[in-house]
Design an enzyme around this catalytic site. Structure first.
Site, mmCIF file in Angstrom:
data_model
loop_
_atom_site.group_PDB
_atom_site.id
_atom_site.type_symbol
_atom_site.label_atom_id
_atom_site.label_comp_id
_atom_site.label_asym_id
_atom_site.label_seq_id
_atom_site.Cartn_x
_atom_site.Cartn_y
_atom_site.Cartn_z
ATOM 1 N N PRO A 135 18.579 22.855 7.203
ATOM 2 C CA PRO A 135 17.877 23.607 6.157
ATOM 3 C C PRO A 135 16.810 22.747 5.483
ATOM 4 C CG PRO A 135 20.241 23.952 5.993
ATOM 5 C CD PRO A 135 20.035 22.854 6.996
ATOM 6 N N GLY A 136 15.586 23.240 5.450
ATOM 7 C CA GLY A 136 14.511 22.530 4.775
ATOM 8 C C GLY A 136 13.892 21.398 5.559
ATOM 9 N N ILE A 138 20.778 27.344 14.955
ATOM 10 C CA ILE A 138 21.392 26.723 16.124
ATOM 11 C C ILE A 138 21.678 27.797 17.166
ATOM 12 C CG2 ILE A 138 23.258 25.257 16.945
ATOM 13 C CD1 ILE A 138 21.316 24.042 14.809
ATOM 14 N N GLU A 163 13.380 20.054 27.281
ATOM 15 C CA GLU A 163 13.875 21.285 26.660
ATOM 16 C C GLU A 163 12.742 22.224 26.271
ATOM 17 O OE1 GLU A 163 16.095 20.100 23.279
ATOM 18 O OE2 GLU A 163 17.337 18.703 24.415
#
Length: 203
Positions: free
Chosen positions: A80-81, A109, A193
């Site tokens: 978060p953030g 996620i 990825e």
């Protein structure tokens, strides 16, 4: 297909990254979305770090079942953030006896609401890139929580949770690699990825 580019000794099919890329492109050409690809292959980014660690115990317990389609893995980097600012990771893990006690939160996620384990980036050392480690956290670990599935405008197949984990104890045998040295490992794996997901989105 799930383990197309992983070695057979790790539960894969013995191919290479180009084999996986071909599979992803064909799924999109057949009408599949990039969200579907992320959901189906989230184990791919979770197991790469485990296999790279060379830890046979972790490979047998986590990587092999995921590559064979028996379990679901996810990668816990974003917070978060903080976005994907790996050097700024704030989730911590400290060694206490036979376990690491992890404390923090993760966000966005992929497959986090249904994963059997999360390969989690944590801070075990000082500030910056030099203090980052990777620990495999089984989602059944006491203290691990997923608050709720996020409402999204697109990519709904990805099922990201709002945050996880909170405070939980993880066996000391679960680090994927050397303590405080995994920033480079994460950066290296990001190279593989990110391009397939970008390519799938633009096809």
């Amino acid at each position: 297909m799930l383990g197309a580019s992983a070695a057979e000794k790790h539960g894969g099919s013995g191919g290479n990254p180009l084999d996986t890329l071909a599979i992803l492109e064909e799924i999109v050409l057949a009408g599949g979305s990039s969200g579907l690809i992320s959901a189906l292959f989230s184990h791919g980014i979770a197991t790469l770090h485990i296999v790279a660690s060379g830890n046979r115990d972790l490979i047998e317990r986590f990587a092999r079942p995921a590559l064979e389609g028996r379990t679901i893995g996810s990668l816990g980097i974003t917070e978060p953030g903080g976005g994907s600012d790996v050097a700024g990771i704030r989730t911590t893990a400290r060694r206490e006896g036979d376990e690491y006690v992890s404390d923090g939160a993760k966000l966005y996620i992929t497959s986090g609401t249904r994963a059997d384990f999360v390969t989690t980036a944590v801070r075990t050392g000082g500030p910056g890139a030099a203090g980052i480690s990777l620990i495999v956290v089984p989602t059944g670990t006491p203290g691990f929580t997923v608050s709720h599935k996020l409402d999204k405008m697109a990519g709904c197949a990805r099922t990201p949770p709002s945050c996880s984990p909170t405070t939980c104890g993880v066996p000391a045998a679960n680090p994927a690699g050397e303590e405080n040295s995994e920033f480079a490992q994460i950066a290296q794996q990001f190279q593989g990825e990110r391009p397939p997901s970008r390519r799938a989105t633009t096809l």
